[in-house]
Design a protein around this motif. Structure first.
Motif, PDB file in Angstrom:
ATOM      1  N   ALA A 172       0.555  -1.233   0.034  1.00 26.03           N
ATOM      2  CA  ALA A 172      -0.112   0.043  -0.081  1.00 26.03           C
ATOM      3  C   ALA A 172       0.875   1.199   0.029  1.00 26.03           C
ATOM      4  O   ALA A 172       2.030   1.353   0.439  1.00 26.03           O
ATOM      5  CB  ALA A 172      -1.026  -0.135   1.130  1.00 26.03           C
ATOM      6  N   PRO A 173       0.281   2.386  -0.411  1.00 23.80           N
ATOM      7  CA  PRO A 173       1.131   3.716  -0.590  1.00 23.80           C
ATOM      8  C   PRO A 173       1.354   4.042   0.959  1.00 23.80           C
ATOM      9  O   PRO A 173       0.575   3.654   1.824  1.00 23.80           O
ATOM     10  CB  PRO A 173       0.212   4.522  -1.250  1.00 23.80           C
ATOM     11  CG  PRO A 173      -0.638   3.621  -2.197  1.00 23.80           C
ATOM     12  CD  PRO A 173      -0.867   2.276  -1.330  1.00 23.80           C
ATOM     13  N   PRO A 174       2.302   4.970   1.504  1.00 25.07           N
ATOM     14  CA  PRO A 174       2.516   5.332   2.478  1.00 25.07           C
ATOM     15  C   PRO A 174       1.360   6.191   3.167  1.00 25.07           C
ATOM     16  O   PRO A 174       0.532   6.726   2.515  1.00 25.07           O
ATOM     17  CB  PRO A 174       3.680   6.465   2.276  1.00 25.07           C
ATOM     18  CG  PRO A 174       4.469   5.852   1.061  1.00 25.07           C
ATOM     19  CD  PRO A 174       3.340   5.224   0.127  1.00 25.07           C
ATOM     20  N   GLU A 175       1.062   5.777   4.293  1.00 27.89           N
ATOM     21  CA  GLU A 175       0.146   6.423   5.165  1.00 27.89           C
ATOM     22  C   GLU A 175      -1.246   6.006   4.838  1.00 27.89           C
ATOM     23  O   GLU A 175      -2.204   6.692   5.332  1.00 27.89           O
ATOM     24  CB  GLU A 175       0.056   8.042   4.960  1.00 27.89           C
ATOM     25  CG  GLU A 175       1.424   8.643   5.404  1.00 27.89           C
ATOM     26  CD  GLU A 175       1.997   8.454   6.943  1.00 27.89           C
ATOM     27  OE1 GLU A 175       1.010   8.414   7.741  1.00 27.89           O
ATOM     28  OE2 GLU A 175       3.123   8.322   7.046  1.00 27.89           O
ATOM     29  N   SER A 224       6.649   1.863   9.033  1.00 28.66           N
ATOM     30  CA  SER A 224       6.640   0.652   9.444  1.00 28.66           C
ATOM     31  C   SER A 224       6.758   0.811  11.154  1.00 28.66           C
ATOM     32  O   SER A 224       6.350  -0.180  11.907  1.00 28.66           O
ATOM     33  CB  SER A 224       7.871  -0.195   9.017  1.00 28.66           C
ATOM     34  OG  SER A 224       9.181   0.573   9.244  1.00 28.66           O
ATOM     35  N   GLN A 225       7.536   1.922  11.688  1.00 33.38           N
ATOM     36  CA  GLN A 225       7.733   1.941  12.861  1.00 33.38           C
ATOM     37  C   GLN A 225       6.552   2.962  13.722  1.00 33.38           C
ATOM     38  O   GLN A 225       6.576   2.574  15.012  1.00 33.38           O
ATOM     39  CB  GLN A 225       9.273   2.930  13.300  1.00 33.38           C
ATOM     40  CG  GLN A 225      10.254   2.061  12.621  1.00 33.38           C
ATOM     41  CD  GLN A 225      10.348   0.507  13.180  1.00 33.38           C
ATOM     42  OE1 GLN A 225      10.320   0.593  14.577  1.00 33.38           O
ATOM     43  NE2 GLN A 225      10.605  -0.164  12.331  1.00 33.38           N
ATOM     44  N   SER A 226       5.794   3.733  13.012  1.00 33.94           N
ATOM     45  CA  SER A 226       5.017   4.571  13.623  1.00 33.94           C
ATOM     46  C   SER A 226       3.612   3.830  13.575  1.00 33.94           C
ATOM     47  O   SER A 226       2.597   4.454  14.382  1.00 33.94           O
ATOM     48  CB  SER A 226       5.081   5.766  12.971  1.00 33.94           C
ATOM     49  OG  SER A 226       4.757   5.702  11.804  1.00 33.94           O
ATOM     50  N   VAL A 227       3.215   3.179  12.871  1.00 38.48           N
ATOM     51  CA  VAL A 227       1.704   2.600  12.823  1.00 38.48           C
ATOM     52  C   VAL A 227       1.249   1.998  13.830  1.00 38.48           C
ATOM     53  O   VAL A 227       2.176   1.055  14.049  1.00 38.48           O
ATOM     54  CB  VAL A 227       1.513   1.709  11.433  1.00 38.48           C
ATOM     55  CG1 VAL A 227       2.426   0.673  11.358  1.00 38.48           C
ATOM     56  CG2 VAL A 227       0.001   1.427  11.225  1.00 38.48           C
ATOM     57  N   PRO A 228       0.386   2.174  14.680  1.00 37.70           N
ATOM     58  CA  PRO A 228      -0.188   1.398  16.007  1.00 37.70           C
ATOM     59  C   PRO A 228      -0.623  -0.044  15.250  1.00 37.70           C
ATOM     60  O   PRO A 228      -1.333  -0.188  14.202  1.00 37.70           O
ATOM     61  CB  PRO A 228      -1.330   2.299  16.180  1.00 37.70           C
ATOM     62  CG  PRO A 228      -1.242   3.658  15.702  1.00 37.70           C
ATOM     63  CD  PRO A 228      -0.606   3.493  14.333  1.00 37.70           C
ATOM     64  N   ILE A 229      -0.137  -0.906  16.023  1.00 34.26           N
ATOM     65  CA  ILE A 229      -0.342  -2.383  15.719  1.00 34.26           C
ATOM     66  C   ILE A 229      -1.245  -2.800  17.118  1.00 34.26           C
ATOM     67  O   ILE A 229      -0.472  -2.724  18.080  1.00 34.26           O
ATOM     68  CB  ILE A 229       0.837  -3.457  15.418  1.00 34.26           C
ATOM     69  CG1 ILE A 229       1.366  -2.897  14.258  1.00 34.26           C
ATOM     70  CG2 ILE A 229       0.175  -4.781  15.055  1.00 34.26           C
ATOM     71  CD1 ILE A 229       2.705  -3.500  13.873  1.00 34.26           C
ATOM     72  N   ILE A 230      -2.307  -3.166  17.115  1.00 33.42           N
ATOM     73  CA  ILE A 230      -3.176  -3.515  18.085  1.00 33.42           C
ATOM     74  C   ILE A 230      -3.396  -4.860  17.984  1.00 33.42           C
ATOM     75  O   ILE A 230      -3.879  -5.612  17.239  1.00 33.42           O
ATOM     76  CB  ILE A 230      -4.205  -2.806  18.357  1.00 33.42           C
ATOM     77  CG1 ILE A 230      -3.981  -1.027  18.480  1.00 33.42           C
ATOM     78  CG2 ILE A 230      -5.181  -3.140  19.537  1.00 33.42           C
ATOM     79  CD1 ILE A 230      -4.938  -0.357  18.451  1.00 33.42           C
ATOM     80  N   ALA A 231      -3.079  -5.904  18.913  1.00 30.57           N
ATOM     81  CA  ALA A 231      -3.591  -7.183  18.899  1.00 30.57           C
ATOM     82  C   ALA A 231      -4.984  -7.282  19.275  1.00 30.57           C
ATOM     83  O   ALA A 231      -5.510  -6.685  20.237  1.00 30.57           O
ATOM     84  CB  ALA A 231      -2.500  -7.974  19.901  1.00 30.57           C
ATOM     85  N   MET A 232      -5.566  -8.068  18.642  1.00 18.77           N
ATOM     86  CA  MET A 232      -7.115  -8.407  19.053  1.00 18.77           C
ATOM     87  C   MET A 232      -7.409  -9.859  18.880  1.00 18.77           C
ATOM     88  O   MET A 232      -7.432 -10.320  17.868  1.00 18.77           O
ATOM     89  CB  MET A 232      -8.069  -7.548  17.915  1.00 18.77           C
ATOM     90  CG  MET A 232      -9.505  -7.187  18.283  1.00 18.77           C
ATOM     91  SD  MET A 232     -10.058  -6.100  17.237  1.00 18.77           S
ATOM     92  CE  MET A 232     -10.065  -6.714  15.625  1.00 18.77           C
ATOM     93  N   THR A 233      -7.083 -10.589  20.059  1.00 22.65           N
ATOM     94  CA  THR A 233      -6.954 -11.975  19.932  1.00 22.65           C
ATOM     95  C   THR A 233      -7.705 -12.473  21.043  1.00 22.65           C
ATOM     96  O   THR A 233      -7.805 -12.016  22.142  1.00 22.65           O
ATOM     97  CB  THR A 233      -5.629 -12.425  19.971  1.00 22.65           C
ATOM     98  OG1 THR A 233      -5.190 -13.451  20.283  1.00 22.65           O
ATOM     99  CG2 THR A 233      -4.881 -11.630  21.195  1.00 22.65           C
TER     100      THR A 233
END
Length: 505
Positions: free
Chosen positions: A425-428, A459-468
């Motif tokens: 995907a394109p940035p942002e 890659s370092q700034s995007v929030p990654i939230i575990a949903m599990t």
């Protein structure tokens, strides 16, 4: 002069005179040495010195015995027992009796082996049961997410008849009850494996108690119960696991509410005991009720897993029988104590005492987001979220929940697909990534690590939230270690999801 006299089987049967002579080392050499293995000679010889024998008899006036293993030469291991006791009232004579006890020792060893084998089989069966319940309970959380999520969406749909609303409400309450049972089974699995972990974070005990009592006041009012609570604290800023502490209160106060008929009284008393040090305080929590009580026969087994008293079974009161066992384990892990006093028809009182570290430097609590905010207050219009989720129904539930805020959702079916969609995907493009954990091809941990390792601008700034469905403390730590920012347990709580996204956006 110290002398020895030896009677043997042959001398007695043949009416022969006994062997006599000066003691010295003869006690050992004549009566014991032939039945001692070479490797044990020095140790056993010391036991048969006159000084050692007198010392043992002074400590054991009724006598004592030694069992000596020996190899009779044909490879068979045998055992001789030496009984040592006083031979007269004046303690001038020492009597030593030797007999073969091989058959007794062998029988004991055989019985011990049988018991050890039975214990091993029981432990293996218990481990298999625990692993099965753990795996099954985890897998059940996935369809439970769909049931609860779809029920919430149906309840939010306009134009429903009152009858349909009632049916959906019953489904929701039953689903939440089932989820509680599943969580209890998973917790017992963790406890039996020794994987219960306690957090060490700062919290204000008075605030936790106040919020807890406010929540339970609504339940007490609904059941028409008198709720009496009191708090006596000198130190309110503490360090510990507030969530597990609340779980103790929740189980005990929930039971008190469940087993007390309308018009009864439930009490919750909190007091700080005299501290044993300047850094650690001891806190006592007393939960009492005027309910049905517990019969005397049930009290010793009350904290056993899956145990339910006859009064509970007879009255058809729901429950898994795991709540009190979990409470007992948490209290034990905290180094505290729990006691219970009860009589049928007169109510029950639980007393829990636990240590908590004092927080010497209490910080300010973050009140920027509260659970009281309604989902309608969240507007994510114009934002796109990447949902990495394996289960099709859970994809649908999460997508519908997010679309209610105006957000767009791109779905990836597994970790590898999620990494590919993010990197292509394109940035942002994506405001945040919602990541499942257990997925084929590539799991959530691996996907998060791959995204963080990619050299894309976001890659370092995007929030990654575990949903599990992996919902325990160690699962949260694993998620954070893989580079994720937060962790949300399934079934998805829309309010929690919205608040977490808002915090990282």
């Amino acid at each position: 002069m110290e002398e020895y006299t030896i009677y043997t089987r042959q001398s007695v049967l043949g009416n022969l005179p006994p062997e006599k002579g000066p003691c010295g080392d003869a006690i050992y050499n004549k009566g014991t040495a032939p039945y001692v293995r070479a490797s044990d000679t020095q140790t056993v010889a010391a036991c048969f010195e006159i000084g050692s024998i007198l010392s043992q008899l002074n400590q054991n006036p009724q006598g004592y015995d030694l069992t000596l293993p020996y190899d009779c030469g044909d490879g068979e291991l045998k055992h001789k027992q030496i009984n040592v006791l006083w031979g007269d009232e004046d303690h001038q004579t020492i009597c030593m009796l030797r007999c073969d006890v091989t058959h007794i020792v062998n029988a004991e060893q055989s019985q011990r082996q049988v018991l050890e084998n039975a214990l091993t089989l029981a432990q293996e069966a218990n481990r298999a049961k625990t692993e099965f319940l753990s795996a099954m309970s985890h897998d059940i959380r996935t369809p439970m997410n769909a049931i609860i999520g779809m029920t919430d969406l149906a309840l939010d749909t306009e134009g429903k008849s009152p009858e349909l609303t009632e049916y959906l409400g019953i489904i929701k309450n039953s689903s939440l009850h089932l989820l509680t049972l599943i969580n209890d089974i998973l917790d017992m699995s963790r406890i039996e494996k020794g994987q219960l972990t306690l957090e060490q974070t700062s919290f204000d005990l008075a605030t936790e108690i106040d919020n807890f009592c406010s929540r339970y006041q609504l339940l007490m009012d609904k059941k028409q119960l008198h709720f009496k609570h009191s708090v006596e604290l000198r130190h309110s800023s503490c360090i510990g696991d507030a969530a597990q502490l609340q779980r103790i209160w929740d189980n005990l106060l929930g039971n008190a509410c469940k087993f007390t008929p309308s018009g009864g009284t439930v009490g919750f008393e909190v007091r700080e005991l005299s501290p044993k040090s300047s850094k650690i305080g001891w806190y006592q929590f007393v939960i009492s009720d005027t309910g049905i009580g517990i019969d005397r026969d049930s009290l010793p087994m009350l904290f056993d897993p899956f145990y339910r008293s006859h009064s509970v079974i007879d009255k058809h009161i729901e429950g898994s029988g795991l709540g009190l066992s979990i409470v007992k384990n948490i209290v034990d892990y905290k180094g505290g104590t729990i006691t219970v006093a009860s009589s049928p028809g007169e109510g029950t009182t639980f007393t829990v005492t636990v240590p908590l570290h004092f927080d010497m430097e209490p910080g300010q609590q973050d009140e920027s987001l509260t659970g009281a905010a309604a989902a309608a207050n969240f507007d994510f219009s114009g934002l796109t979220f990447l949902l990495v989720e394996y289960h099709p129904i859970n994809q649908m539930v999460a997508e519908l929940i997010l679309e209610k805020t105006g957000a767009a959702v791109v779905i990836a079916a597994n970790g590898a697909d999620g990494v590919e969609k993010f990197t292509a995907a394109p940035p942002e493009t994506f405001a945040a990534i919602l990541m499942d954990i257990q997925m084929p091809v590539m799991n959530g941990y691996e996907a998060a690590l791959a995204i963080r390792a990619s050299r894309l601008p976001q890659s370092q700034s995007v929030p990654i939230i575990a949903m599990t469905a992996n919902a325990f403390a160690e699962d949260i730590k694993n998620s954070l270690a893989a580079g994720m920012n937060a962790h949300i347990a399934k079934p998805i709580d829309p309010q929690k999801l919205y608040e977490t996204l808002a915090e990282y956006l």
